[in-house]
Design an enzyme around this catalytic site. Sequence first.
Site, PDB file in Angstrom:
ATOM      1  N   TYR A   1       3.342  13.903  49.229  1.00  0.00           N
ATOM      2  CA  TYR A   1       3.816  14.453  47.951  1.00  0.00           C
ATOM      3  C   TYR A   1       2.689  15.274  47.335  1.00  0.00           C
ATOM      4  CZ  TYR A   1       6.212  14.295  43.329  1.00  0.00           C
ATOM      5  OH  TYR A   1       6.849  14.590  42.142  1.00  0.00           O
TER       6      TYR A   1
ATOM      7  N   LYS B   1       6.518  17.194  50.465  1.00  0.00           N
ATOM      8  CA  LYS B   1       7.315  17.534  49.293  1.00  0.00           C
ATOM      9  C   LYS B   1       6.392  18.353  48.433  1.00  0.00           C
ATOM     10  CE  LYS B   1       9.063  15.476  45.010  1.00  0.00           C
ATOM     11  NZ  LYS B   1       8.835  16.711  44.307  1.00  0.00           N
TER      12      LYS B   1
HETATM   13  C1  LIG Z   1       5.827  18.983  37.953  1.00  0.00           C
HETATM   14  C2  LIG Z   1       7.094  18.267  38.247  1.00  0.00           C
HETATM   15  O1  LIG Z   1       7.420  17.263  37.639  1.00  0.00           O
HETATM   16  N1  LIG Z   1       7.833  18.760  39.220  1.00  0.00           N
HETATM   17  C3  LIG Z   1       9.071  18.182  39.604  1.00  0.00           C
HETATM   18  C4  LIG Z   1       9.040  17.878  41.039  1.00  0.00           C
HETATM   19  O2  LIG Z   1       8.612  18.653  41.833  1.00  0.00           O
HETATM   20  C5  LIG Z   1      10.222  19.123  39.316  1.00  0.00           C
HETATM   21  O3  LIG Z   1      11.391  18.619  39.866  1.00  0.00           O
HETATM   22  C6  LIG Z   1      10.376  19.292  37.819  1.00  0.00           C
HETATM   23  O4  LIG Z   1      10.765  18.070  37.239  1.00  0.00           O
HETATM   24  C7  LIG Z   1      11.426  20.331  37.480  1.00  0.00           C
HETATM   25  O5  LIG Z   1      11.156  21.494  38.162  1.00  0.00           O
HETATM   26  C8  LIG Z   1      11.545  20.582  35.997  1.00  0.00           C
HETATM   27  O6  LIG Z   1      10.432  21.278  35.513  1.00  0.00           O
HETATM   28  C1  LIG Z   2      10.565  15.335  40.200  1.00  0.00           C
HETATM   29  C2  LIG Z   2      10.239  14.652  41.412  1.00  0.00           C
HETATM   30  O1  LIG Z   2      10.355  15.192  42.426  1.00  0.00           O
HETATM   31  C3  LIG Z   2       9.820  13.275  41.328  1.00  0.00           C
HETATM   32  O2  LIG Z   2      10.435  12.522  40.606  1.00  0.00           O
HETATM   33  O3  LIG Z   2       8.850  12.888  41.958  1.00  0.00           O
END
Ligand SMILES: CC(=O)N[C@H](C=O)[C@@H](O)[C@H](O)[C@H](O)CO
Ligand SMILES: CC(=O)C(=O)O
Length: 309
Positions: free
Chosen positions: A139, A167
Site C-alpha cells: 500500500y 495499491k
Molecule cells: C489519500 C487517500 O486517502 N486516498 C484514498 C485512497 O487511495 C482515496 O481513495 C481517497 O479517499 C479519495 O480519492 C478521496 O480523496
Molecule cells: C481509501 C483507501 O483506499 C483505504 O481505505 O485505504
Amino acid sequence: MKDIKKYQGVIPAFYACYDAEGNISTEGVKALTRHLIAKGVKGVYVGGSSGECIYQHVDERKAVLEAVMSEAKGKLTVIAHVGCNNTADSVELARHAESVGVDAIASIPPIYFHLPEYAIAKYWNDMSAAAPNTEFVIYNIPQLAGTGLTMSLLKEMLKNPNVVAVKNSSMPTQDIQMFKDAGIAARGEGNFVVFNGPDEQFVSGRVIGADGGIGGTYAVMPELYLAMNDHINKGEIEAARAIQYEADRIIYKMCEAHGNLYAVQKEILRRMYGLELGGVREPMPGLIPEDEAIVAEAQAMIEAAIAKL
Ligand SMILES: CC(=O)N[C@H](C=O)[C@@H](O)[C@H](O)[C@H](O)CO
Ligand SMILES: CC(=O)C(=O)O
C-alpha cells in the site's frame, strides 16, 4: 499469479462501522458487506485508511474482518489491510487474515519514523511470512504514511513471490506505470497488478494501466465507478470522463464539510439506504449541524449522477 481477474475492477475501501457508543458494530459491518455485494462490486479492501485502522485495536480489526468474511466468502475478493505501526501486531493480524481465508493481505509502510528501506522490507516480509499462502499487496500512500515506495524497495519486495500488487495512492499517475512495468518485468504479463488509489483519477489511473481501483469514495457511489470501469473496458473514454467529472464534484462537495469525509459518507449511506454505520473515531472530526446542507447537497448530487447513467 493464480487469478488476476479477481483484482480487476472496483474494490471499495470498507468504512469503519460503529454503534451509538462508538464500539465496533459487527451488524453494521455485515450490513455494509451485503449492501456492496448487492451493488455488484468486485471486492472490498478492509481495515485500510477508510477503515480507520490506525484508531482500532488488534481485536477490533479481527472482529471486523471476521464479520466481513461471514458475508463475503465466495462472493467478493477480500483484501485485508493488516499493517499496524509495530511488526508484532501486524504479524498477528496477517496470520489471522490468512486463517479466515482472505484473498490478499496489504500493508502501509511503518509510519512516523522514517526507517531505512531494509527495515520496511523486513516489516512487510515478516507479515507475509505469517500468511505464507496469501498474496501480498503493498500500500503506497506517501502523503499519509510519510514514506513513499521507491523502485529499489519495490524491486527488493518483488523477490518475495507473494507480492502480487501495489495499491498506489500517490498522486502522479505515472507511478502506476512505473510500478506496473517493474512488476511485469519481474513476473511477466498478467502476473502483477496495480490498483489506482486516488478516486479523483480513477479514469486516468485505469487508462495508464491500473488493473482496478481501491478507493475511499466507491462505497458511497459504487454505481459511478462501476460505470466508469465498464466504459474504460469498452474504450469509451469520453463517457468515462464525464462520469469522473461528476464523481470529482461530489468528492469536492463532501470535503467541504467540517466533519471528516468518512463521517459524511456514512451519513449519506444512512440517509440513502438506512445503513447505521455510526460516526468516526476521535480525533477525527465528526459532523456538526452546519454540515447538514453539505450532506444533503452531496446526496442529491449522487442521486442525480446515478439517475443519469
Ligand atoms: C489519500 C487517500 O486517502 N486516498 C484514498 C485512497 O487511495 C482515496 O481513495 C481517497 O479517499 C479519495 O480519492 C478521496 O480523496
Ligand atoms: C481509501 C483507501 O483506499 C483505504 O481505505 O485505504
